[in-house]
Scaffold this motif. Structure first.
Motif, PDB file in Angstrom:
ATOM      1  N   SER A  32       6.976  -4.437 -11.197  1.00 48.64           N
ATOM      2  CA  SER A  32       7.409  -5.000  -9.927  1.00 48.64           C
ATOM      3  C   SER A  32       8.923  -5.123  -9.922  1.00 48.64           C
ATOM      4  CB  SER A  32       6.770  -6.378  -9.706  1.00 48.64           C
ATOM      5  OG  SER A  32       7.250  -6.973  -8.514  1.00 48.64           O
ATOM      6  N   LEU A  33       9.556  -4.546  -8.897  1.00 45.77           N
ATOM      7  CA  LEU A  33      11.008  -4.577  -8.769  1.00 45.77           C
ATOM      8  C   LEU A  33      11.360  -4.944  -7.336  1.00 45.77           C
ATOM      9  CD1 LEU A  33      13.882  -4.080  -9.771  1.00 45.77           C
ATOM     10  CD2 LEU A  33      13.562  -1.640  -9.297  1.00 45.77           C
ATOM     11  N   ASN A  34      11.988  -6.097  -7.155  1.00 45.01           N
ATOM     12  CA  ASN A  34      12.338  -6.568  -5.821  1.00 45.01           C
ATOM     13  C   ASN A  34      13.849  -6.483  -5.632  1.00 45.01           C
ATOM     14  OD1 ASN A  34      12.548  -7.812  -3.340  1.00 45.01           O
ATOM     15  ND2 ASN A  34      11.112  -9.439  -3.824  1.00 45.01           N
ATOM     16  N   LEU A  35      14.283  -5.540  -4.789  1.00 42.34           N
ATOM     17  CA  LEU A  35      15.700  -5.327  -4.482  1.00 42.34           C
ATOM     18  C   LEU A  35      16.006  -5.685  -3.036  1.00 42.34           C
ATOM     19  CD1 LEU A  35      16.115  -1.829  -6.201  1.00 42.34           C
ATOM     20  CD2 LEU A  35      16.846  -4.030  -7.128  1.00 42.34           C
ATOM     21  N   GLY A  36      15.084  -6.382  -2.379  1.00 43.65           N
ATOM     22  CA  GLY A  36      15.245  -6.690  -0.967  1.00 43.65           C
ATOM     23  C   GLY A  36      16.420  -7.608  -0.677  1.00 43.65           C
TER      24      GLY A  36
ATOM     25  N   LEU B 148       5.686   1.692 -11.988  1.00 47.76           N
ATOM     26  CA  LEU B 148       6.035   0.719 -10.962  1.00 47.76           C
ATOM     27  C   LEU B 148       4.907   0.605  -9.933  1.00 47.76           C
ATOM     28  CD1 LEU B 148       8.591  -1.004 -10.648  1.00 47.76           C
ATOM     29  CD2 LEU B 148       9.424   0.665  -9.004  1.00 47.76           C
ATOM     30  N   GLN B 149       4.514  -0.616  -9.646  1.00 54.35           N
ATOM     31  CA  GLN B 149       3.431  -0.867  -8.698  1.00 54.35           C
ATOM     32  C   GLN B 149       3.927  -1.469  -7.391  1.00 54.35           C
ATOM     33  OE1 GLN B 149       0.633  -3.340 -10.792  1.00 54.35           O
ATOM     34  NE2 GLN B 149       0.199  -1.789 -12.344  1.00 54.35           N
ATOM     35  N   GLU B 150       5.053  -2.173  -7.438  1.00 55.42           N
ATOM     36  CA  GLU B 150       5.621  -2.774  -6.233  1.00 55.42           C
ATOM     37  C   GLU B 150       7.131  -2.577  -6.226  1.00 55.42           C
ATOM     38  OE1 GLU B 150       4.472  -6.889  -6.200  1.00 55.42           O
ATOM     39  OE2 GLU B 150       2.555  -6.454  -5.228  1.00 55.42           O
ATOM     40  N   LEU B 151       7.649  -2.141  -5.080  1.00 58.31           N
ATOM     41  CA  LEU B 151       9.087  -1.944  -4.923  1.00 58.31           C
ATOM     42  C   LEU B 151       9.520  -2.542  -3.595  1.00 58.31           C
ATOM     43  CD1 LEU B 151      11.818  -0.729  -5.770  1.00 58.31           C
ATOM     44  CD2 LEU B 151      11.093   1.410  -4.673  1.00 58.31           C
ATOM     45  N   GLY B 152      10.398  -3.544  -3.659  1.00 58.37           N
ATOM     46  CA  GLY B 152      10.910  -4.178  -2.454  1.00 58.37           C
ATOM     47  C   GLY B 152      12.289  -3.653  -2.111  1.00 58.37           C
ATOM     48  N   LEU B 153      12.397  -3.014  -0.934  1.00 54.16           N
ATOM     49  CA  LEU B 153      13.681  -2.487  -0.457  1.00 54.16           C
ATOM     50  C   LEU B 153      14.037  -3.051   0.915  1.00 54.16           C
ATOM     51  CD1 LEU B 153      13.218   1.297  -1.398  1.00 54.16           C
ATOM     52  CD2 LEU B 153      14.422  -0.465  -2.709  1.00 54.16           C
TER      53      LEU B 153
ATOM     54  N   ASN C 247       7.929  -1.780   0.246  1.00 57.36           N
ATOM     55  CA  ASN C 247       8.293  -2.515   1.454  1.00 57.36           C
ATOM     56  C   ASN C 247       9.702  -2.101   1.873  1.00 57.36           C
ATOM     57  OD1 ASN C 247       8.982  -4.370   3.430  1.00 57.36           O
ATOM     58  ND2 ASN C 247       8.012  -6.090   2.399  1.00 57.36           N
ATOM     59  N   ILE C 248       9.817  -1.468   3.042  1.00 62.47           N
ATOM     60  CA  ILE C 248      11.120  -1.009   3.533  1.00 62.47           C
ATOM     61  C   ILE C 248      11.448  -1.578   4.905  1.00 62.47           C
ATOM     62  CG2 ILE C 248      11.115   1.151   2.223  1.00 62.47           C
ATOM     63  CD1 ILE C 248      10.204   2.513   4.835  1.00 62.47           C
TER      64      ILE C 248
ATOM     65  N   THR D 205      -1.081  -7.934   2.945  1.00 66.68           N
ATOM     66  CA  THR D 205      -0.141  -8.756   2.193  1.00 66.68           C
ATOM     67  C   THR D 205       0.538  -7.926   1.114  1.00 66.68           C
ATOM     68  OG1 THR D 205      -1.900  -9.461   0.692  1.00 66.68           O
ATOM     69  CG2 THR D 205      -1.460 -10.863   2.584  1.00 66.68           C
ATOM     70  N   TYR D 206       1.790  -8.261   0.845  1.00 69.02           N
ATOM     71  CA  TYR D 206       2.583  -7.574  -0.175  1.00 69.02           C
ATOM     72  C   TYR D 206       3.154  -8.627  -1.113  1.00 69.02           C
ATOM     73  CZ  TYR D 206       2.227  -3.230   2.392  1.00 69.02           C
ATOM     74  OH  TYR D 206       1.742  -2.105   2.998  1.00 69.02           O
ATOM     75  N   PRO D 207       2.332  -9.132  -2.042  1.00 66.75           N
ATOM     76  CA  PRO D 207       2.785 -10.201  -2.934  1.00 66.75           C
ATOM     77  C   PRO D 207       4.077  -9.820  -3.658  1.00 66.75           C
ATOM     78  CG  PRO D 207       0.437  -9.786  -3.196  1.00 66.75           C
ATOM     79  CD  PRO D 207       0.975  -8.668  -2.346  1.00 66.75           C
ATOM     80  N   GLY D 208       5.052 -10.715  -3.614  1.00 66.66           N
ATOM     81  CA  GLY D 208       6.303 -10.468  -4.317  1.00 66.66           C
ATOM     82  C   GLY D 208       7.290  -9.629  -3.549  1.00 66.66           C
ATOM     83  N   LEU D 209       6.860  -9.070  -2.396  1.00 61.40           N
ATOM     84  CA  LEU D 209       7.745  -8.175  -1.664  1.00 61.40           C
ATOM     85  C   LEU D 209       8.042  -8.673  -0.255  1.00 61.40           C
ATOM     86  CD1 LEU D 209       6.268  -4.697  -2.653  1.00 61.40           C
ATOM     87  CD2 LEU D 209       8.113  -5.974  -3.719  1.00 61.40           C
ATOM     88  N   MET D 210       7.495  -9.793   0.135  1.00 63.70           N
ATOM     89  CA  MET D 210       7.716 -10.296   1.478  1.00 63.70           C
ATOM     90  C   MET D 210       9.044 -11.039   1.600  1.00 63.70           C
ATOM     91  SD  MET D 210       5.333  -9.161   3.219  1.00 63.70           S
ATOM     92  CE  MET D 210       5.881 -10.005   4.698  1.00 63.70           C
ATOM     93  N   ALA D 211       9.473 -11.701   0.559  1.00 59.29           N
ATOM     94  CA  ALA D 211      10.695 -12.501   0.551  1.00 59.29           C
ATOM     95  C   ALA D 211      11.023 -12.816  -0.904  1.00 59.29           C
ATOM     96  CB  ALA D 211      10.484 -13.769   1.386  1.00 59.29           C
ATOM     97  N   PRO D 212      12.031 -13.638  -1.199  1.00 55.83           N
ATOM     98  CA  PRO D 212      12.388 -13.896  -2.598  1.00 55.83           C
ATOM     99  C   PRO D 212      11.203 -14.246  -3.482  1.00 55.83           C
ATOM    100  CG  PRO D 212      14.060 -14.795  -1.194  1.00 55.83           C
ATOM    101  CD  PRO D 212      13.000 -14.244  -0.275  1.00 55.83           C
TER     102      PRO D 212
END
Length: 264
Positions: free
Chosen positions: A124-128, A145-150, A172-173, A239-246
């Motif tokens: 999981s990588l959150n760069l949002g 990688l299973q989750e990527l927040g952009l 999530n883009i 739902t996108y756990p970990g990718l919706m916000a901080p």
């Protein structure tokens, strides 16, 4: 916990840091230092040689130390909602890291290290919520990688190598000036939600047979025809756990971090 405040913000002693460590149900040693007013990365943390999870979110950190990679036992690192503009190249030394959250900072594309692609254990990588318009090409090696927040960045198009990473489960883009063509097993799911429109990238192999069939039917017939085939409208809430916000364990005033409650 704070020792005292000065020009450099809150300080932390090794003794207090050790007292604050908690053991998770699965046996990991977690240290939560969220919303503590730190302006400088606490040096005493480098003496904690068996720390698995570290939360330094919602502080005032403007930079990370070059020896960040010395925290080699870390598996989970949360740095969201600070004032970071870059990440040191030495982060690649955290070879066992599976979750990294640097959402809601000031990180530019130049501030993302090329070494990010060497962290092959990342799931999981959150760069949002940063200032990114491109990603290091080395990230194509992040096959697990299973989750990527952009989300909430400056991407005008989806990086080509993202499509090649077929093991992605969720990307999530939303809220980017993004424009890209559908192809290579990627479907763009466009959801009409008020007051804003959410957009996600969903891979064919991450959809169940029923959902995949419905996407194909919408594109072929009921999707509006013509150019409408580029977008698939889906009214279901996903739902996108970990990718919706901080989204860290420090759940303080979640509404302020734009977390929308969603029901399956």
């Amino acid at each position: 916990m704070p020792k005292g405040k000065g020009d450099k913000g809150t300080k932390l002693t090794l003794k207090n840091a050790k007292k604050a460590i908690r053991t998770t149900p699965d046996g990991r040693r977690r240290l939560i230092l969220s919303n503590m007013g730190f302006a400088v990365f606490p040096k005493c943390l480098f003496k904690l040689t068996d720390l698995d999870e570290l939360d330094l979110s919602r502080n005032q950190l403007e930079q990370l130390p070059d020896n960040l990679g010395n925290l080699t036992t870390l598996r989970w690192l949360d740095l969201h909602s600070n004032k970071l503009e870059s990440i040191p190249e030495t982060i690649c030394n955290l070879v066992g890291l599976t979750h990294l959250n640097v959402c809601n900072n000031r990180i530019t594309s130049a501030g993302l290290p090329q070494s990010l692609g060497f962290m092959t254990c990342l799931k999981s990588l959150n760069l949002g919520m940063n200032k990114l318009d491109r990603l290091p090409t080395t990230m194509e090696a992040l096959g697990d990688l299973q989750e990527l927040g952009l989300f909430d960045n400056l991407f005008a198009k989806l990086p080509e190598f993202v499509i090649a990473l077929s093991n992605y489960a969720k990307v999530n883009i939303k809220r980017n000036p993004v424009s890209f063509a559908q192809g290579d097993g990627v479907r763009v799911v466009k959801k009409k939600l008020e007051p804003e429109e959410d957009m996600y990238v969903v891979y064919d192999n991450s959809l169940c047979r029923t959902c995949l069939k419905r996407c194909k039917e919408n594109i072929g017939g009921g999707g509006g025809g013509g150019g409408g085939g580029d977008m698939v409208e889906d009214k279901r809430i996903r739902t996108y756990p970990g990718l919706m916000a901080p989204n860290s364990v420090a759940t303080v005033d979640q509404d302020a971090w734009r977390i929308r409650k969603m029901e399956h």
